[in-house]
Write a protein that holds these residues in place. Structure first.
Motif, PDB file in Angstrom:
ATOM      1  N   ILE A 104     -99.556 -28.749  26.878  1.00 24.48           N
ATOM      2  CA  ILE A 104     -98.827 -29.695  26.033  1.00 24.48           C
ATOM      3  C   ILE A 104     -99.437 -31.089  26.159  1.00 24.48           C
ATOM      4  O   ILE A 104     -99.551 -31.636  27.256  1.00 24.48           O
ATOM      5  CB  ILE A 104     -97.334 -29.742  26.408  1.00 24.48           C
ATOM      6  N   VAL A 105     -99.837 -31.647  25.018  1.00 24.88           N
ATOM      7  CA  VAL A 105    -100.378 -33.002  24.950  1.00 24.88           C
ATOM      8  C   VAL A 105     -99.348 -33.892  24.262  1.00 24.88           C
ATOM      9  O   VAL A 105     -98.783 -33.513  23.229  1.00 24.88           O
ATOM     10  CB  VAL A 105    -101.702 -33.035  24.160  1.00 24.88           C
ATOM     11  N   ASN A 106     -99.091 -35.053  24.839  1.00 23.47           N
ATOM     12  CA  ASN A 106     -98.161 -36.011  24.251  1.00 23.47           C
ATOM     13  C   ASN A 106     -98.899 -37.297  23.902  1.00 23.47           C
ATOM     14  O   ASN A 106     -99.602 -37.866  24.744  1.00 23.47           O
ATOM     15  CB  ASN A 106     -97.015 -36.321  25.216  1.00 23.47           C
ATOM     16  N   ILE A 107     -98.741 -37.730  22.653  1.00 22.08           N
ATOM     17  CA  ILE A 107     -99.345 -38.974  22.177  1.00 22.08           C
ATOM     18  C   ILE A 107     -98.210 -39.907  21.781  1.00 22.08           C
ATOM     19  O   ILE A 107     -97.358 -39.547  20.968  1.00 22.08           O
ATOM     20  CB  ILE A 107    -100.264 -38.723  20.971  1.00 22.08           C
ATOM     21  N   THR A 108     -98.184 -41.112  22.336  1.00 22.96           N
ATOM     22  CA  THR A 108     -97.066 -42.012  22.065  1.00 22.96           C
ATOM     23  C   THR A 108     -97.512 -43.469  22.073  1.00 22.96           C
ATOM     24  O   THR A 108     -98.516 -43.817  22.709  1.00 22.96           O
ATOM     25  CB  THR A 108     -95.950 -41.819  23.110  1.00 22.96           C
ATOM     26  N   THR A 109     -96.772 -44.289  21.354  1.00 19.09           N
ATOM     27  CA  THR A 109     -96.936 -45.741  21.445  1.00 19.09           C
ATOM     28  C   THR A 109     -95.704 -46.353  22.108  1.00 19.09           C
ATOM     29  O   THR A 109     -95.465 -47.553  22.004  1.00 19.09           O
ATOM     30  CB  THR A 109     -97.158 -46.365  20.052  1.00 19.09           C
ATOM     31  N   ASN A 110     -94.931 -45.498  22.769  1.00 17.82           N
ATOM     32  CA  ASN A 110     -93.782 -45.928  23.573  1.00 17.82           C
ATOM     33  C   ASN A 110     -92.785 -46.782  22.789  1.00 17.82           C
ATOM     34  O   ASN A 110     -92.279 -47.796  23.281  1.00 17.82           O
ATOM     35  CB  ASN A 110     -94.257 -46.682  24.815  1.00 17.82           C
ATOM     36  N   ASN A 121    -103.072 -21.868  21.723  1.00 15.08           N
ATOM     37  CA  ASN A 121    -101.689 -22.144  22.139  1.00 15.08           C
ATOM     38  C   ASN A 121    -101.470 -23.585  22.589  1.00 15.08           C
ATOM     39  O   ASN A 121    -100.506 -23.879  23.300  1.00 15.08           O
ATOM     40  CB  ASN A 121    -101.255 -21.189  23.265  1.00 15.08           C
ATOM     41  N   LEU A 122    -102.345 -24.496  22.179  1.00 12.89           N
ATOM     42  CA  LEU A 122    -102.172 -25.909  22.513  1.00 12.89           C
ATOM     43  C   LEU A 122    -101.076 -26.521  21.639  1.00 12.89           C
ATOM     44  O   LEU A 122    -100.994 -26.245  20.441  1.00 12.89           O
ATOM     45  CB  LEU A 122    -103.485 -26.661  22.296  1.00 12.89           C
ATOM     46  N   VAL A 123    -100.239 -27.349  22.244  1.00 10.11           N
ATOM     47  CA  VAL A 123     -99.179 -28.056  21.527  1.00 10.11           C
ATOM     48  C   VAL A 123     -99.441 -29.556  21.662  1.00 10.11           C
ATOM     49  O   VAL A 123     -99.644 -30.058  22.769  1.00 10.11           O
ATOM     50  CB  VAL A 123     -97.785 -27.719  22.090  1.00 10.11           C
ATOM     51  N   VAL A 124     -99.458 -30.262  20.533  1.00 12.71           N
ATOM     52  CA  VAL A 124     -99.665 -31.711  20.548  1.00 12.71           C
ATOM     53  C   VAL A 124     -98.454 -32.380  19.909  1.00 12.71           C
ATOM     54  O   VAL A 124     -98.201 -32.217  18.713  1.00 12.71           O
ATOM     55  CB  VAL A 124    -100.948 -32.115  19.791  1.00 12.71           C
ATOM     56  N   ASN A 125     -97.695 -33.114  20.716  1.00  7.41           N
ATOM     57  CA  ASN A 125     -96.537 -33.858  20.226  1.00  7.41           C
ATOM     58  C   ASN A 125     -96.926 -35.318  20.036  1.00  7.41           C
ATOM     59  O   ASN A 125     -97.548 -35.919  20.914  1.00  7.41           O
ATOM     60  CB  ASN A 125     -95.376 -33.757  21.217  1.00  7.41           C
ATOM     61  N   SER A 126     -96.553 -35.874  18.903  1.00 10.04           N
ATOM     62  CA  SER A 126     -96.950 -37.243  18.585  1.00 10.04           C
ATOM     63  C   SER A 126     -95.741 -38.050  18.130  1.00 10.04           C
ATOM     64  O   SER A 126     -94.956 -37.595  17.298  1.00 10.04           O
ATOM     65  CB  SER A 126     -98.019 -37.230  17.486  1.00 10.04           C
ATOM     66  N   ASP A 127     -95.591 -39.240  18.700  1.00  3.52           N
ATOM     67  CA  ASP A 127     -94.538 -40.177  18.302  1.00  3.52           C
ATOM     68  C   ASP A 127     -95.175 -41.564  18.301  1.00  3.52           C
ATOM     69  O   ASP A 127     -95.207 -42.253  19.322  1.00  3.52           O
ATOM     70  CB  ASP A 127     -93.365 -40.112  19.274  1.00  3.52           C
ATOM     71  N   ILE A 128     -95.724 -41.957  17.150  1.00  4.91           N
ATOM     72  CA  ILE A 128     -96.529 -43.174  17.091  1.00  4.91           C
ATOM     73  C   ILE A 128     -96.104 -44.067  15.936  1.00  4.91           C
ATOM     74  O   ILE A 128     -95.537 -43.609  14.941  1.00  4.91           O
ATOM     75  CB  ILE A 128     -98.034 -42.843  16.950  1.00  4.91           C
ATOM     76  N   CYS A 129     -96.377 -45.348  16.096  1.00  7.82           N
ATOM     77  CA  CYS A 129     -96.099 -46.327  15.046  1.00  7.82           C
ATOM     78  C   CYS A 129     -97.248 -47.323  15.000  1.00  7.82           C
ATOM     79  O   CYS A 129     -97.672 -47.837  16.042  1.00  7.82           O
ATOM     80  CB  CYS A 129     -94.778 -47.052  15.313  1.00  7.82           C
ATOM     81  N   PHE A 130     -97.757 -47.572  13.801  1.00 10.35           N
ATOM     82  CA  PHE A 130     -98.853 -48.514  13.619  1.00 10.35           C
ATOM     83  C   PHE A 130     -98.418 -49.678  12.737  1.00 10.35           C
ATOM     84  O   PHE A 130     -97.689 -49.500  11.755  1.00 10.35           O
ATOM     85  CB  PHE A 130    -100.060 -47.838  12.964  1.00 10.35           C
ATOM     86  N   ASP A 131     -98.893 -50.852  13.090  1.00  6.49           N
ATOM     87  CA  ASP A 131     -98.771 -52.027  12.233  1.00  6.49           C
ATOM     88  C   ASP A 131    -100.058 -52.112  11.419  1.00  6.49           C
ATOM     89  O   ASP A 131    -101.131 -52.357  11.965  1.00  6.49           O
ATOM     90  CB  ASP A 131     -98.593 -53.284  13.090  1.00  6.49           C
ATOM     91  N   VAL A 132     -99.954 -51.858  10.115  1.00  8.37           N
ATOM     92  CA  VAL A 132    -101.137 -51.814   9.248  1.00  8.37           C
ATOM     93  C   VAL A 132    -101.197 -53.028   8.332  1.00  8.37           C
ATOM     94  O   VAL A 132    -101.828 -52.988   7.273  1.00  8.37           O
ATOM     95  CB  VAL A 132    -101.155 -50.509   8.421  1.00  8.37           C
TER      96      VAL A 132
END
Length: 293
Positions: free
Chosen positions: A133-139, A213-224
């Motif tokens: 499990i991979v987690n990607i976040t901008t907290n 079987n890799l799982v990537v969870n992402s919770d991100i926010c960008f200022d564009v």
């Protein structure tokens, strides 16, 4: 009083770290970030939260207030100060080349084996991995997307040293997509932002064994906001900065016999670097579609 003592000790530690020796650091930014991120992910009891790297010549360092520990790199040597190592003088851990070799031997960049490199992540983004499990976040923060970020896939799979014959289909499920600061109302035309809220899939040829079987969870926010600064005035499009884009998604992967027999949006060969795009049900080499792909 305890807070004052802690601040004073931290200041003494920093002075000791900065002024013990003075040769100019030779390490690249990528190498520095790789080592520091690896330390955070593998020794959370010592480096418990993601910190931004500070640069004060000749040092690159991070400080962890909750443990009172500094980790620093200078002249291709890695040091720590504070905590179990004491505050008298920096403790030598290893040479940078030696530590990088150890990290790379444990899986790619060491910090996140599923990703080819996390050394050039936008500031404020954190990627961690636990098992499959991979987690990607901008907290919970909307971070600035660098103007140079042409590729927003921040966890590219590592290239295998030789063809593996393994094909893996990844499906991305979008659970939340929100924008602020921009309104699009074009009668008779679909909102182009809606395409980003749709589920998608991609397929990798010659994937690594552990990509299955890799799982990537992402919770991100960008200022564009910067990316839209040069947007010309268009009737039906209203921009009221800051403009942010936030996405919550989860990607699951499974092995398939043939990527070209799937309905993936695009296919990538991890070994050769070739890519194909699904155009009306047929996979077309991206080189035939122009520079936009």
């Amino acid at each position: 009083m305890k807070l004052c003592i802690r601040v004073w000790v931290s200041a003494v530690c920093l002075l000791g770290l900065l002024f013990s020796v003075n040769p100019v650091a030779a390490a690249t930014t990528n190498e520095i970030e790789t080592v520091f991120n690896w330390a955070e992910n593998n020794f959370p009891e010592l480096f418990p939260e993601h910190r931004t790297t500070q640069m004060i010549d000749p040092w690159a360092f991070r400080f962890y207030p909750s443990t009172g520990i500094y980790t620093g790199i200078k002249n291709d040597e890695v040091y720590v100060l504070g905590g179990p190592w004491g505050t008298d003088s920096p403790t030598f851990i290893a040479t940078l080349p030696g530590l990088l070799s150890q990290i790379q031997g444990t899986g790619g960049n060491g910090s996140v084996p599923a990703c080819d490199s996390t050394a050039e992540l936008p500031q404020g983004m954190v990627i961690t991995q636990n098992g499959n499990i991979v987690n990607i976040t901008t907290n919970g923060q909307c971070i600035t997307l660098p103007d140079s970020s042409e590729n927003t896939n921040f966890c590219e799979p590592p290239a295998p040293p030789q063809p593996t014959g393994i094909s893996v289909l990844s499906t991305v499920n979008i659970t939340s997509f929100q924008t602020t600061g921009i309104t699009i109302d074009l009668p008779g035309f679909p909102n182009p932002l809606d395409t980003f809220a749709q589920d998608s899939s991609s397929c990798i040829i010659n994937a690594q064994e552990d990509a299955d079987n890799l799982v990537v969870n992402s919770d991100i926010c960008f200022d564009v906001t910067n990316q839209l600064a040069s947007l010309p005035s268009v009737p039906g499009i209203s921009v009221n900065p800051p403009v942010t884009v936030s996405t919550v998604s989860s990607s699951t992967s499974q092995r398939v016999s043939d990527c070209f027999a799937t309905a993936a949006s695009f296919i990538t060969d991890a070994y050769t670097g070739e890519t194909w795009v699904n155009v009306n049900g047929s996979f077309v080499p991206s080189t035939d579609l122009g520079a936009g792909f």
